[in-house]
Design a protein around this motif. Structure first.
Motif, PDB file in Angstrom:
ATOM      1  N   ARG A   3       0.829  -1.219   0.000  1.00  0.00           N
ATOM      2  CA  ARG A   3       0.000   0.000   0.000  1.00  0.00           C
ATOM      3  C   ARG A   3       0.859   1.264   0.000  1.00  0.00           C
ATOM      4  NH1 ARG A   3      -2.302  -3.317   3.709  1.00  0.00           N
ATOM      5  NH2 ARG A   3      -1.226  -2.262   5.414  1.00  0.00           N
ATOM      6  N   THR A  82      -3.229   4.977  -2.955  1.00  0.00           N
ATOM      7  CA  THR A  82      -4.277   5.941  -2.609  1.00  0.00           C
ATOM      8  C   THR A  82      -3.649   7.325  -2.650  1.00  0.00           C
ATOM      9  OG1 THR A  82      -5.228   4.345  -1.083  1.00  0.00           O
ATOM     10  CG2 THR A  82      -6.018   6.613  -0.909  1.00  0.00           C
ATOM     11  N   GLU A 154     -10.826  12.447   8.753  1.00  0.00           N
ATOM     12  CA  GLU A 154     -10.815  11.191   9.536  1.00  0.00           C
ATOM     13  C   GLU A 154     -10.425   9.996   8.672  1.00  0.00           C
ATOM     14  OE1 GLU A 154     -11.051  10.505  12.745  1.00  0.00           O
ATOM     15  OE2 GLU A 154     -11.133  12.636  13.271  1.00  0.00           O
ATOM     16  N   PRO A 155     -11.130   9.775   7.521  1.00  0.00           N
ATOM     17  CA  PRO A 155     -10.682   8.656   6.668  1.00  0.00           C
ATOM     18  C   PRO A 155      -9.248   8.839   6.183  1.00  0.00           C
ATOM     19  CG  PRO A 155     -12.533   9.862   5.638  1.00  0.00           C
ATOM     20  CD  PRO A 155     -12.394  10.348   7.050  1.00  0.00           C
ATOM     21  N   LEU A 157      -6.723  10.149   7.818  1.00  0.00           N
ATOM     22  CA  LEU A 157      -5.830   9.735   8.918  1.00  0.00           C
ATOM     23  C   LEU A 157      -5.683   8.224   8.949  1.00  0.00           C
ATOM     24  CD1 LEU A 157      -7.229  11.884  11.919  1.00  0.00           C
ATOM     25  CD2 LEU A 157      -5.206  12.338  10.538  1.00  0.00           C
ATOM     26  N   ARG A 158      -6.808   7.533   8.781  1.00  0.00           N
ATOM     27  CA  ARG A 158      -6.769   6.062   8.819  1.00  0.00           C
ATOM     28  C   ARG A 158      -5.934   5.515   7.669  1.00  0.00           C
ATOM     29  NH1 ARG A 158     -12.043   6.693  10.777  1.00  0.00           N
ATOM     30  NH2 ARG A 158     -12.973   6.534   8.710  1.00  0.00           N
ATOM     31  N   ILE A 159      -6.097   6.116   6.489  1.00  0.00           N
ATOM     32  CA  ILE A 159      -5.336   5.663   5.315  1.00  0.00           C
ATOM     33  C   ILE A 159      -3.840   5.865   5.562  1.00  0.00           C
ATOM     34  CG2 ILE A 159      -4.844   6.239   2.890  1.00  0.00           C
ATOM     35  CD1 ILE A 159      -7.930   6.823   2.678  1.00  0.00           C
ATOM     36  N   CYS A 160      -3.468   6.990   6.149  1.00  0.00           N
ATOM     37  CA  CYS A 160      -2.043   7.265   6.425  1.00  0.00           C
ATOM     38  C   CYS A 160      -1.491   6.282   7.453  1.00  0.00           C
ATOM     39  CB  CYS A 160      -1.857   8.701   6.907  1.00  0.00           C
ATOM     40  SG  CYS A 160      -2.094   9.878   5.566  1.00  0.00           S
ATOM     41  N   ALA A 161      -2.298   5.956   8.448  1.00  0.00           N
ATOM     42  CA  ALA A 161      -1.842   5.032   9.488  1.00  0.00           C
ATOM     43  C   ALA A 161      -1.589   3.633   8.923  1.00  0.00           C
ATOM     44  CB  ALA A 161      -2.873   4.986  10.607  1.00  0.00           C
ATOM     45  N   ASN A 162      -2.191   3.326   7.770  1.00  0.00           N
ATOM     46  CA  ASN A 162      -2.054   2.002   7.145  1.00  0.00           C
ATOM     47  C   ASN A 162      -1.052   1.970   6.009  1.00  0.00           C
ATOM     48  OD1 ASN A 162      -3.612  -0.164   8.155  1.00  0.00           O
ATOM     49  ND2 ASN A 162      -5.415   1.126   7.812  1.00  0.00           N
ATOM     50  N   LEU A 181      -1.046  15.087   8.576  1.00  0.00           N
ATOM     51  CA  LEU A 181      -1.258  13.693   8.157  1.00  0.00           C
ATOM     52  C   LEU A 181       0.018  12.867   8.226  1.00  0.00           C
ATOM     53  CD1 LEU A 181      -3.692  14.119   5.118  1.00  0.00           C
ATOM     54  CD2 LEU A 181      -4.171  12.977   7.301  1.00  0.00           C
ATOM     55  N   TYR A 184       0.825  10.676  11.159  1.00  0.00           N
ATOM     56  CA  TYR A 184       0.063   9.447  11.402  1.00  0.00           C
ATOM     57  C   TYR A 184       0.658   8.241  10.674  1.00  0.00           C
ATOM     58  CZ  TYR A 184      -3.398  12.225  13.750  1.00  0.00           C
ATOM     59  OH  TYR A 184      -4.018  13.045  14.659  1.00  0.00           O
TER      60      TYR A 184
END
Ligand code: APR
Length: 230
Positions: A3, A82, A154-155, A157-162, A181, A184
């Motif tokens: 990813r 992404t 919010e979404p 942040l989650r994408i960056c954390a992954n 971002l 994260y």
């Protein structure tokens, strides 16, 4: 597939002829952002704001994606990519990228001035005064103004954390929450930064700085990643 998350800013579209914000004395196409990119500006002078974004839309429609946009689209051959963009242009999509999140909206769509969740495609460059949303309020450009919420944060942040690889292209990281971002992204994940003037992110770990214009630095890095030479 690995990813890759790419955060882009105005610098990636500079070589397509669309001006960045902070390379021009704090003015945006000759305007102070407070005059054209705030809810107060819209209250004060909606005609001016509408015309300003009509001009920006005209410029975006006339612009073409550049080698950096195309290279990021090609990265999808081998990676799950992404793109999180702060840009309101649609050059990533026109270059062929399939997963693009627009943090600050997209100028080719309109939005209700009553409820930002109501958005619509715009035909051509002009959004006219008198054109209304289904709630009966004036349509404005679908862009996030200074002082407005960033609903996609919010979404994002989650994408960056992954992320397993992170690439930042052409952003001064001057505007929050987008600028945060990168914090994260996990510490051990490699973070490439491509910009002729690398922003100050000395606190961030696992950085690889590529001091170059987007149309040079991005295709070079993409070539390396596609050939697994990173
Ligand atoms: N290639 C790569 N980077 C470039 C190029 C280029 N050809 N030309 C300029 N840059 C870099 C600059 O060095 C700078 O770091 O692009 C960055 C542009 O920074 P800004 O103008 O601040 O744009 P951006 O970071 O996208 O702004 C963020 O601020 O005004 C708001 O909402 C607006 O989304 C925007 C946000």
């Amino acid at each position: 597939m690995k990813r890759i998350v790419v955060l882009t800013g105005a610098g990636i579209s500079a070589e397509s002829g669309l001006r960045t914000f902070r390379d021009t004395d704090g003015l945006w196409e000759g305007y102070d952002v407070q005059e054209v990119a705030t809810p107060q500006a819209w209250q004060r002078n909606p005609v001016l704001v509408q015309e300003f974004y009509n001009m920006r839309r005209k410029a975006v429609i006339a612009a073409q994606p550049n080698a950096a946009h195309y290279a990021l689209a090609a990265l999808e051959e081998k990676y799950e990519v992404t793109i999180i963009t702060q840009n309101i242009d649609d050059l990533h999509e026109r270059a062929g990228s399939t997963k693009v999140m627009h943090l600050h909206g997209i100028i080719t769509r309109s939005q209700s001035s009553k409820n930002p969740a109501f958005t619509y495609p715009i035909n051509g460059w002009e959004l006219k005064m008198g054109e209304l949303c289904e709630l009966g309020s004036q349509l404005r450009a679908h862009v996030v103004w200074f002082g407005e919420d960033v609903p996609m944060i919010e979404p994002a942040l989650r994408i960056c954390a992954n992320a397993e690889v992170f690439i930042l292209v052409g952003s001064s990281l001057a505007v929050y929450p987008a600028a945060g971002l990168i914090n994260y992204v996990p510490d051990n994940v490699t973070k490439y930064v491509i910009d002729p003037k690398i922003p100050d992110i000395s606190r961030v770990n696992s950085l690889i700085k590529i001091e170059a214009m987007a149309t040079v630095g991005v295709p070079e890095l993409v070539n390396k990643l596609l050939n697994n030479k990173q």
